[in-house]
Motif scaffolding. Structure first.
Motif, PDB file in Angstrom:
ATOM      1  N   GLY A  88       0.811  -1.215   0.000  1.00  0.00           N
ATOM      2  CA  GLY A  88       0.000   0.000   0.000  1.00  0.00           C
ATOM      3  C   GLY A  88       0.840   1.258   0.000  1.00  0.00           C
ATOM      4  O   GLY A  88       1.814   1.374  -0.737  1.00  0.00           O
ATOM      5  N   GLU A  89       0.471   2.201   0.879  1.00  0.00           N
ATOM      6  CA  GLU A  89       1.179   3.478   0.956  1.00  0.00           C
ATOM      7  C   GLU A  89       2.096   3.553   2.177  1.00  0.00           C
ATOM      8  O   GLU A  89       2.505   4.633   2.588  1.00  0.00           O
ATOM      9  CB  GLU A  89       0.165   4.623   0.992  1.00  0.00           C
ATOM     10  N   SER A  90       2.422   2.404   2.757  1.00  0.00           N
ATOM     11  CA  SER A  90       3.289   2.396   3.937  1.00  0.00           C
ATOM     12  C   SER A  90       4.710   2.801   3.561  1.00  0.00           C
ATOM     13  O   SER A  90       5.106   2.743   2.397  1.00  0.00           O
ATOM     14  CB  SER A  90       3.296   1.006   4.585  1.00  0.00           C
ATOM     15  N   PHE A  91       5.470   3.196   4.574  1.00  0.00           N
ATOM     16  CA  PHE A  91       6.836   3.651   4.341  1.00  0.00           C
ATOM     17  C   PHE A  91       7.808   2.471   4.281  1.00  0.00           C
ATOM     18  O   PHE A  91       7.444   1.331   4.582  1.00  0.00           O
ATOM     19  CB  PHE A  91       7.244   4.642   5.431  1.00  0.00           C
ATOM     20  N   GLY A  92       9.063   2.769   3.906  1.00  0.00           N
ATOM     21  CA  GLY A  92      10.003   1.706   3.604  1.00  0.00           C
ATOM     22  C   GLY A  92      10.916   1.276   4.735  1.00  0.00           C
ATOM     23  O   GLY A  92      11.054   0.094   5.011  1.00  0.00           O
ATOM     24  N   ALA A  93      11.574   2.228   5.388  1.00  0.00           N
ATOM     25  CA  ALA A  93      12.600   1.875   6.372  1.00  0.00           C
ATOM     26  C   ALA A  93      12.059   1.983   7.792  1.00  0.00           C
ATOM     27  O   ALA A  93      11.381   2.959   8.134  1.00  0.00           O
ATOM     28  CB  ALA A  93      13.816   2.791   6.222  1.00  0.00           C
ATOM     29  N   PRO A  94      12.354   0.975   8.605  1.00  0.00           N
ATOM     30  CA  PRO A  94      13.080  -0.274   8.311  1.00  0.00           C
ATOM     31  C   PRO A  94      12.137  -1.329   7.736  1.00  0.00           C
ATOM     32  O   PRO A  94      10.934  -1.279   7.974  1.00  0.00           O
ATOM     33  CB  PRO A  94      13.592  -0.700   9.700  1.00  0.00           C
ATOM     34  N   SER A  95      12.690  -2.273   7.010  1.00  0.00           N
ATOM     35  CA  SER A  95      11.887  -3.334   6.420  1.00  0.00           C
ATOM     36  C   SER A  95      11.317  -4.243   7.513  1.00  0.00           C
ATOM     37  O   SER A  95      12.057  -4.842   8.289  1.00  0.00           O
ATOM     38  CB  SER A  95      12.745  -4.166   5.466  1.00  0.00           C
ATOM     39  N   GLY A  96       9.988  -4.350   7.561  1.00  0.00           N
ATOM     40  CA  GLY A  96       9.356  -5.228   8.540  1.00  0.00           C
ATOM     41  C   GLY A  96       9.638  -6.686   8.262  1.00  0.00           C
ATOM     42  O   GLY A  96       9.818  -7.490   9.180  1.00  0.00           O
ATOM     43  N   TYR A 134      14.103  -8.084  -4.610  1.00  0.00           N
ATOM     44  CA  TYR A 134      13.708  -8.628  -5.909  1.00  0.00           C
ATOM     45  C   TYR A 134      12.338  -8.092  -6.332  1.00  0.00           C
ATOM     46  O   TYR A 134      12.133  -7.733  -7.505  1.00  0.00           O
ATOM     47  CB  TYR A 134      13.674 -10.154  -5.823  1.00  0.00           C
ATOM     48  N   LEU A 135      11.410  -8.025  -5.399  1.00  0.00           N
ATOM     49  CA  LEU A 135      10.048  -7.578  -5.716  1.00  0.00           C
ATOM     50  C   LEU A 135       9.897  -6.061  -5.711  1.00  0.00           C
ATOM     51  O   LEU A 135       8.801  -5.541  -5.950  1.00  0.00           O
ATOM     52  CB  LEU A 135       9.060  -8.196  -4.731  1.00  0.00           C
ATOM     53  N   GLY A 136      10.988  -5.349  -5.420  1.00  0.00           N
ATOM     54  CA  GLY A 136      10.961  -3.885  -5.478  1.00  0.00           C
ATOM     55  C   GLY A 136      10.203  -3.231  -4.340  1.00  0.00           C
ATOM     56  O   GLY A 136       9.814  -2.062  -4.451  1.00  0.00           O
ATOM     57  N   ALA A 137       9.980  -3.960  -3.237  1.00  0.00           N
ATOM     58  CA  ALA A 137       9.241  -3.397  -2.104  1.00  0.00           C
ATOM     59  C   ALA A 137      10.154  -2.602  -1.180  1.00  0.00           C
ATOM     60  O   ALA A 137       9.677  -1.753  -0.417  1.00  0.00           O
ATOM     61  CB  ALA A 137       8.549  -4.510  -1.325  1.00  0.00           C
ATOM     62  N   HIS A 138      11.455  -2.890  -1.204  1.00  0.00           N
ATOM     63  CA  HIS A 138      12.428  -2.208  -0.349  1.00  0.00           C
ATOM     64  C   HIS A 138      13.741  -2.050  -1.093  1.00  0.00           C
ATOM     65  O   HIS A 138      14.036  -2.811  -2.031  1.00  0.00           O
ATOM     66  CB  HIS A 138      12.699  -3.005   0.936  1.00  0.00           C
ATOM     67  N   ASP A 139      14.534  -1.078  -0.646  1.00  0.00           N
ATOM     68  CA  ASP A 139      15.900  -0.973  -1.158  1.00  0.00           C
ATOM     69  C   ASP A 139      16.853  -1.561  -0.119  1.00  0.00           C
ATOM     70  O   ASP A 139      16.440  -2.034   0.941  1.00  0.00           O
ATOM     71  CB  ASP A 139      16.263   0.479  -1.505  1.00  0.00           C
ATOM     72  N   LEU A 140      18.140  -1.527  -0.426  1.00  0.00           N
ATOM     73  CA  LEU A 140      19.141  -2.150   0.431  1.00  0.00           C
ATOM     74  C   LEU A 140      19.188  -1.504   1.809  1.00  0.00           C
ATOM     75  O   LEU A 140      19.361  -2.193   2.826  1.00  0.00           O
ATOM     76  CB  LEU A 140      20.512  -2.075  -0.251  1.00  0.00           C
ATOM     77  N   GLU A 141      19.039  -0.198   1.869  1.00  0.00           N
ATOM     78  CA  GLU A 141      19.050   0.492   3.159  1.00  0.00           C
ATOM     79  C   GLU A 141      17.916  -0.010   4.059  1.00  0.00           C
ATOM     80  O   GLU A 141      18.116  -0.236   5.256  1.00  0.00           O
ATOM     81  CB  GLU A 141      18.906   1.997   2.947  1.00  0.00           C
ATOM     82  N   ASP A 142      16.734  -0.188   3.494  1.00  0.00           N
ATOM     83  CA  ASP A 142      15.574  -0.641   4.270  1.00  0.00           C
ATOM     84  C   ASP A 142      15.824  -1.995   4.916  1.00  0.00           C
ATOM     85  O   ASP A 142      15.552  -2.206   6.108  1.00  0.00           O
ATOM     86  CB  ASP A 142      14.333  -0.750   3.371  1.00  0.00           C
ATOM     87  N   VAL A 143      16.315  -2.959   4.120  1.00  0.00           N
ATOM     88  CA  VAL A 143      16.475  -4.324   4.644  1.00  0.00           C
ATOM     89  C   VAL A 143      17.648  -4.411   5.619  1.00  0.00           C
ATOM     90  O   VAL A 143      17.601  -5.187   6.578  1.00  0.00           O
ATOM     91  CB  VAL A 143      16.626  -5.355   3.509  1.00  0.00           C
ATOM     92  N   LEU A 144      18.696  -3.623   5.395  1.00  0.00           N
ATOM     93  CA  LEU A 144      19.821  -3.637   6.336  1.00  0.00           C
ATOM     94  C   LEU A 144      19.409  -3.068   7.686  1.00  0.00           C
ATOM     95  O   LEU A 144      19.774  -3.610   8.737  1.00  0.00           O
ATOM     96  CB  LEU A 144      20.994  -2.839   5.763  1.00  0.00           C
ATOM     97  N   LEU A 145      18.633  -1.985   7.671  1.00  0.00           N
ATOM     98  CA  LEU A 145      18.143  -1.412   8.919  1.00  0.00           C
ATOM     99  C   LEU A 145      17.220  -2.390   9.635  1.00  0.00           C
ATOM    100  O   LEU A 145      17.305  -2.576  10.858  1.00  0.00           O
ATOM    101  CB  LEU A 145      17.395  -0.104   8.635  1.00  0.00           C
ATOM    102  N   GLY A 146      16.335  -3.027   8.878  1.00  0.00           N
ATOM    103  CA  GLY A 146      15.420  -3.989   9.473  1.00  0.00           C
ATOM    104  C   GLY A 146      16.152  -5.165  10.094  1.00  0.00           C
ATOM    105  O   GLY A 146      15.856  -5.573  11.225  1.00  0.00           O
ATOM    106  N   ALA A 147      17.122  -5.702   9.370  1.00  0.00           N
ATOM    107  CA  ALA A 147      17.891  -6.836   9.890  1.00  0.00           C
ATOM    108  C   ALA A 147      18.679  -6.442  11.138  1.00  0.00           C
ATOM    109  O   ALA A 147      18.761  -7.213  12.110  1.00  0.00           O
ATOM    110  CB  ALA A 147      18.826  -7.368   8.814  1.00  0.00           C
TER     111      ALA A 147
END
Length: 294
Positions: A88-96, A134-147
């Motif tokens: 939807g319109e949710s934000f990206g960082a950090p990746s849930g 891969y699915l374009g839902a997050h960029d690298l910064e988002d997933v690194l912060l989430g992890a």
């Protein structure tokens, strides 16, 4: 460096008809509809104490993730790159997905203390994280912060769970802490708090109180035989889905204000998971009772 963290152009050549459904499968493992089914099934058919801890861990990290998303308001990658439109319109960082994947699967591996478990769970975590890119839902910064936040959550929980003040605290203090955090989050949320804040709080209240009552009256034990565990999981899955359908009917019948309904829904789900379903499974002689059922 900033371009590397936000650029997804390298993902596009990797997309193909074979890999896309695999990535969609991995990303499904990070959505609430899977997690809210997986945790009860593990509680009934695998390891009750372990999955009780996971309920707490996942709820805490999900709340933290949602709060930081709305606080930082970091945009997701361009919608033209997106193959997952459920965000939807949710934000990206950090990746849930990344944050919860680290918490859920690596804690399972940590408690099992087996090499095959570490390998399997680590593969799932990496698959979920890569699927978001891969699915374009997050960029690298988002997933690194989430992890990273998921890892910090694990470390803090590992320290707290052995503390006497936590383990030996009265149930009322645990419930008061849950309610207090939920109220503070609701009042201090940057913008409008999502509906699952009272849902998570209610669910924790229901699970914790139901667990204490169940231990005092039944104290169910998971059977050793695999076929019985499989049957418990199968029946539990069907019952959980049926219970969700009943809750939808109850929502329509009661017509409560959304905040109140989500809180009540969470409590009812928690009691169903920790108390009602174990009682039914013990009565059906699929789970073993450590105490004589009342």
């Amino acid at each position: 460096m900033s371009q590397l963290l936000h650029d997804l152009s390298w993902v596009l050549p990797l997309r193909n008809e074979l890999l896309t459904p695999i990535m969609q499968g991995f990303t499904w493992l990070g959505y609430d509809r899977f997690i809210l089914l997986f945790l009860p099934l593990g509680y009934w058919a695998w390891n009750k104490p372990l999955f009780l801890r996971l309920f707490i861990l996942v709820a805490v990290t999900a709340l933290l993730n949602a709060f930081l998303k709305d606080l930082w308001q970091d945009p997701r990658p361009d919608i033209g790159l997106r193959m997952d439109h459920e965000v939807g319109e949710s934000f990206g960082a950090p990746s849930g997905h990344a944050q919860i994947a680290v918490v859920l699967w690596l804690w399972l591996a940590c408690e099992s203390r087996r090499l095959w478990s570490w390998l399997g769970c680590s593969l799932i975590v990496l698959g979920i994280i890569f699927s978001r890119l891969y699915l374009g839902a997050h960029d690298l910064e988002d997933v690194l912060l989430g992890a990273a936040l998921g890892g910090v959550t694990l470390l803090l929980f590992a320290l707290v769970r052995h503390r006497a003040w936590w383990r030996e605290a009265n149930l009322a203090w645990h419930l008061l802490l849950v309610v207090g955090v939920a109220v503070a989050a609701q009042l201090g949320w940057p913008g409008t708090a999502p509906h699952y804040v009272p849902l998570l709080a209610g669910m924790l209240v229901g699970v914790l109180s139901g667990y204490r009552l169940e231990v005092r009256t039944l104290d169910f034990q998971v059977p050793a035989r695999v076929w019985r565990r499989a049957l418990v999981a199968l029946l539990g899955c069907a019952a959980f889905l049926l219970f969700q359908a009943l809750l939808k009917r109850l929502e329509t019948a009661l017509g409560l204000e959304p905040l109140l309904w989500q809180s009540l829904r969470g409590v009812l789900m928690g009691w169903f998971i920790a108390l009602l379903m174990p009682w039914l499974l013990v009565r059906g002689r699929l789970l073993l009772a450590g105490r004589a059922p009342a």
